[in-house]
Design an enzyme around this catalytic site. Structure first.
Site, short mmCIF file in Angstrom:
data_model
loop_
_atom_site.label_atom_id
_atom_site.label_comp_id
_atom_site.label_asym_id
_atom_site.label_seq_id
_atom_site.Cartn_x
_atom_site.Cartn_y
_atom_site.Cartn_z
N GLU A 96 0.85 -1.21 0.00
CA GLU A 96 0.00 0.00 0.00
C GLU A 96 0.88 1.25 0.00
OE1 GLU A 96 -2.40 1.59 -0.72
OE2 GLU A 96 -3.96 1.72 0.82
N ASP A 97 0.36 2.31 -0.58
CA ASP A 97 1.13 3.56 -0.61
C ASP A 97 1.17 4.23 0.77
OD1 ASP A 97 -1.57 4.25 -0.65
OD2 ASP A 97 -1.45 5.52 -2.43
N ASP A 100 -3.08 5.63 6.58
CA ASP A 100 -3.55 6.92 7.09
C ASP A 100 -4.48 6.65 8.28
OD1 ASP A 100 -3.97 9.72 7.05
OD2 ASP A 100 -5.62 9.56 5.65
N PHE A 149 -0.71 16.40 3.17
CA PHE A 149 -1.27 15.71 2.01
C PHE A 149 -0.17 15.49 0.99
CE2 PHE A 149 -3.65 14.70 -1.73
CZ PHE A 149 -4.64 13.88 -1.23
N ARG A 162 0.66 11.61 -10.12
CA ARG A 162 1.15 10.25 -9.90
C ARG A 162 2.52 10.04 -10.54
NH1 ARG A 162 -3.12 7.17 -7.88
NH2 ARG A 162 -5.17 7.68 -8.66
#
Ligand code: IMP
Ligand code: MG
Length: 172
Positions: A96-97, A100, A149, A162
């Site tokens: 996963e990136d 959060d 963010f 991206r």
């Protein structure tokens, strides 16, 4: 046009990905694990990671949506596309990136358990610990980052950015 600030350079990312690949290699040697990338954000990270692992492994994807095009999670996680691999009895590594609030990964781990996997571990590039809403930790973490963010290296804001090589924070 949004203003961006470089948080992590491509060289730092490369070193970290190499480190993570070494750890994963020693844990999964001889196990033919399935690396499941979480679309879309993890596709660049996954591609870099697996090319540093000279051992048998398989790749698949799960596509979940939570954010839509806004910066805040709706808290509603939907599985849009499932892996096509039969996961029963497999050693699964979720790639996963960003971890959060943890809501998405919690849902994904539950999904994997429901498929009867032998084991499931989580590898994330970025961890925003202070944002966590549910009790979940990653087994492998690239960088712990503050509550900013992020875009770049596969990660988007409203589908943009991206393709940036480094990891950037939006200036607010
Ligand atoms: P969680 O369910 O709140 O843990 O959300 C995780 C997902 O939200 C990640 O897979 C990302 O797709 C997205 N996300 C969280 N933080 C950011 C960010 O800073 N930039 C872009 N996407 C993010
Ligand atoms: Mg994501």
């Amino acid at each position: 046009m949004e203003e961006l600030e470089l948080l992590i350079s491509k060289e730092e990312i490369n070193r970290k990905v190499e480190e993570l690949a070494e750890k994963l290699k020693s844990e999964y040697k001889g196990k033919n694990p399935v690396f499941i990338g979480v679309l879309k954000g993890a596709f660049v990270f996954l591609a870099d990671l697996i090319r540093r692992m000279d051992m048998p492994l398989e790749v698949d994807f799960i596509w979940v949506s939570s954010y839509g095009s806004s910066k805040e999670s709706s808290g509603e996680i939907k599985v849009i596309a499932e892996p096509s691999t039969d996961l029963r009895g497999r050693d699964v590594v979720i790639i996963e990136d960003i971890l959060d609030t943890g809501l998405s990964l919690k849902e994904i781990v539950d999904y994997m358990k429901g498929k009867g996997v032998k084991s499931v571990k989580i590898c994330v590039l970025l961890d925003k610990r202070e944002r966590r809403k549910v009790d979940i930790e990653a087994d492998y973490v690239g960088f712990s980052i503050p509550d900013r963010f992020i875009v770049g290296y596969g990660i988007d804001y409203a589908e943009k950015f991206r393709n940036l090589e480094g990891i950037w924070a939006l200036k607010d």
